[in-house]
Motif scaffolding. Structure first.
Motif, PDB file in Angstrom:
ATOM      1  N   SER A   1     -87.964 -48.820 -45.669  1.00 41.90           N
ATOM      2  CA  SER A   1     -88.581 -49.818 -46.633  1.00 41.90           C
ATOM      3  C   SER A   1     -90.000 -49.075 -46.796  1.00 41.90           C
ATOM      4  O   SER A   1     -90.337 -48.256 -46.499  1.00 41.90           O
ATOM      5  N   GLU A   2     -91.015 -49.902 -47.695  1.00 42.00           N
ATOM      6  CA  GLU A   2     -92.200 -49.520 -47.912  1.00 42.00           C
ATOM      7  C   GLU A   2     -92.999 -49.950 -47.005  1.00 42.00           C
ATOM      8  O   GLU A   2     -94.479 -49.668 -47.175  1.00 42.00           O
ATOM      9  N   ILE A   3     -92.900 -50.707 -45.935  1.00 38.22           N
ATOM     10  CA  ILE A   3     -93.582 -51.362 -45.190  1.00 38.22           C
ATOM     11  C   ILE A   3     -94.592 -50.328 -44.653  1.00 38.22           C
ATOM     12  O   ILE A   3     -96.048 -50.713 -44.241  1.00 38.22           O
TER      13      ILE A   3
ATOM     14  N   THR B   1    -101.856 -41.146 -52.048  1.00 37.93           N
ATOM     15  CA  THR B   1    -100.883 -40.257 -52.048  1.00 37.93           C
ATOM     16  C   THR B   1    -101.361 -39.019 -51.271  1.00 37.93           C
ATOM     17  O   THR B   1    -100.500 -38.256 -50.908  1.00 37.93           O
ATOM     18  N   LYS B   2    -102.762 -39.055 -51.092  1.00 36.46           N
ATOM     19  CA  LYS B   2    -103.261 -37.926 -50.273  1.00 36.46           C
ATOM     20  C   LYS B   2    -103.079 -38.093 -48.706  1.00 36.46           C
ATOM     21  O   LYS B   2    -102.477 -37.169 -48.051  1.00 36.46           O
ATOM     22  N   LYS B   3    -102.984 -39.291 -48.238  1.00 35.16           N
ATOM     23  CA  LYS B   3    -102.591 -39.616 -46.949  1.00 35.16           C
ATOM     24  C   LYS B   3    -101.100 -39.678 -46.616  1.00 35.16           C
ATOM     25  O   LYS B   3    -100.587 -39.203 -45.723  1.00 35.16           O
ATOM     26  N   ASN B   4    -100.450 -40.029 -47.806  1.00 34.58           N
ATOM     27  CA  ASN B   4     -98.810 -40.121 -47.529  1.00 34.58           C
ATOM     28  C   ASN B   4     -98.374 -39.366 -48.838  1.00 34.58           C
ATOM     29  O   ASN B   4     -97.852 -39.887 -49.740  1.00 34.58           O
ATOM     30  N   PRO B   5     -98.092 -37.941 -48.745  1.00 35.63           N
ATOM     31  CA  PRO B   5     -97.533 -37.232 -49.700  1.00 35.63           C
ATOM     32  C   PRO B   5     -95.878 -37.801 -50.040  1.00 35.63           C
ATOM     33  O   PRO B   5     -95.459 -38.380 -48.874  1.00 35.63           O
ATOM     34  N   LEU B   6     -95.603 -37.401 -50.933  1.00 35.05           N
ATOM     35  CA  LEU B   6     -94.074 -37.559 -51.372  1.00 35.05           C
ATOM     36  C   LEU B   6     -93.055 -37.133 -50.415  1.00 35.05           C
ATOM     37  O   LEU B   6     -92.163 -37.808 -49.845  1.00 35.05           O
ATOM     38  N   TRP B   7     -93.278 -35.870 -49.788  1.00 34.74           N
ATOM     39  CA  TRP B   7     -92.236 -35.052 -49.027  1.00 34.74           C
ATOM     40  C   TRP B   7     -92.445 -36.133 -47.528  1.00 34.74           C
ATOM     41  O   TRP B   7     -91.412 -36.207 -46.804  1.00 34.74           O
ATOM     42  N   TRP B   8     -93.555 -36.695 -47.296  1.00 35.38           N
ATOM     43  CA  TRP B   8     -93.729 -37.450 -45.785  1.00 35.38           C
ATOM     44  C   TRP B   8     -92.765 -38.603 -45.968  1.00 35.38           C
ATOM     45  O   TRP B   8     -92.208 -38.882 -45.232  1.00 35.38           O
ATOM     46  N   LYS B   9     -93.070 -39.175 -47.422  1.00 35.64           N
ATOM     47  CA  LYS B   9     -92.398 -40.757 -47.368  1.00 35.64           C
ATOM     48  C   LYS B   9     -90.793 -40.418 -47.283  1.00 35.64           C
ATOM     49  O   LYS B   9     -90.229 -41.226 -46.866  1.00 35.64           O
ATOM     50  N   ASN B  10     -90.399 -39.312 -47.810  1.00 35.30           N
ATOM     51  CA  ASN B  10     -89.002 -39.165 -47.974  1.00 35.30           C
ATOM     52  C   ASN B  10     -88.556 -38.714 -46.505  1.00 35.30           C
ATOM     53  O   ASN B  10     -87.429 -39.183 -46.250  1.00 35.30           O
ATOM     54  N   SER B  11     -89.336 -37.940 -45.693  1.00 30.73           N
ATOM     55  CA  SER B  11     -88.991 -37.761 -44.398  1.00 30.73           C
ATOM     56  C   SER B  11     -88.833 -38.806 -43.566  1.00 30.73           C
ATOM     57  O   SER B  11     -87.812 -39.012 -42.755  1.00 30.73           O
ATOM     58  N   VAL B  12     -89.623 -39.918 -43.681  1.00 24.07           N
ATOM     59  CA  VAL B  12     -89.745 -41.159 -42.958  1.00 24.07           C
ATOM     60  C   VAL B  12     -88.515 -42.015 -43.289  1.00 24.07           C
ATOM     61  O   VAL B  12     -87.733 -42.567 -42.378  1.00 24.07           O
ATOM     62  N   LYS B  13     -88.269 -41.925 -44.589  1.00 21.74           N
ATOM     63  CA  LYS B  13     -86.937 -42.800 -45.144  1.00 21.74           C
ATOM     64  C   LYS B  13     -85.830 -42.058 -44.600  1.00 21.74           C
ATOM     65  O   LYS B  13     -84.748 -42.798 -44.193  1.00 21.74           O
TER      66      LYS B  13
END
Length: 99
Positions: free
Chosen positions: A45-47, A56-68
């Motif tokens: 989720s996005e929670i 986006t500086k603290k959570n770049p797209l690659w990090w979000k995809n890794s967590v998901k």
């Protein structure tokens, strides 16, 4: 002086034993499955990215995809663990419990 077993962490005992089928616990399987399913849903989720960490500086797209992706892996493991014993690995025998 009380003997310490801290050395057992670095030098494990020579003899190890396989876990027999009688030690499989249904309650442990259910709790493990539910924990993995809940953790997977949370990470997919996005929670985790809400609040002050939304830039986006603290959570770049690659990090979000890794967590998901990790969340998807946890979710899939929860499904596997939940079906073990009645959908696959039907030979498992559980030790007696209150259920």
């Amino acid at each position: 002086m009380i003997p310490s077993n801290i050395l057992g962490v670095f030098t494990p005992p020579e003899e190890s034993r396989p876990i027999p089928d009688e030690e499989n616990c249904l309650a442990c399987q259910v709790m493990g499955s539910l924990t993995c399913l809940a953790g997977g849903i949370y990470f997919m989720s996005e929670i985790p990215f809400q609040g002050s960490n939304s830039s986006t500086k603290k959570n770049p797209l690659w990090w979000k995809n890794s967590v998901k992706t990790t969340g998807l892996g946890l979710f899939m493991f929860g499904i596997y663990r939940g079906g073990e014993g009645w959908l696959w690995n039907k030979h498992l025998k559980y030790k007696g419990s209150l259920f």
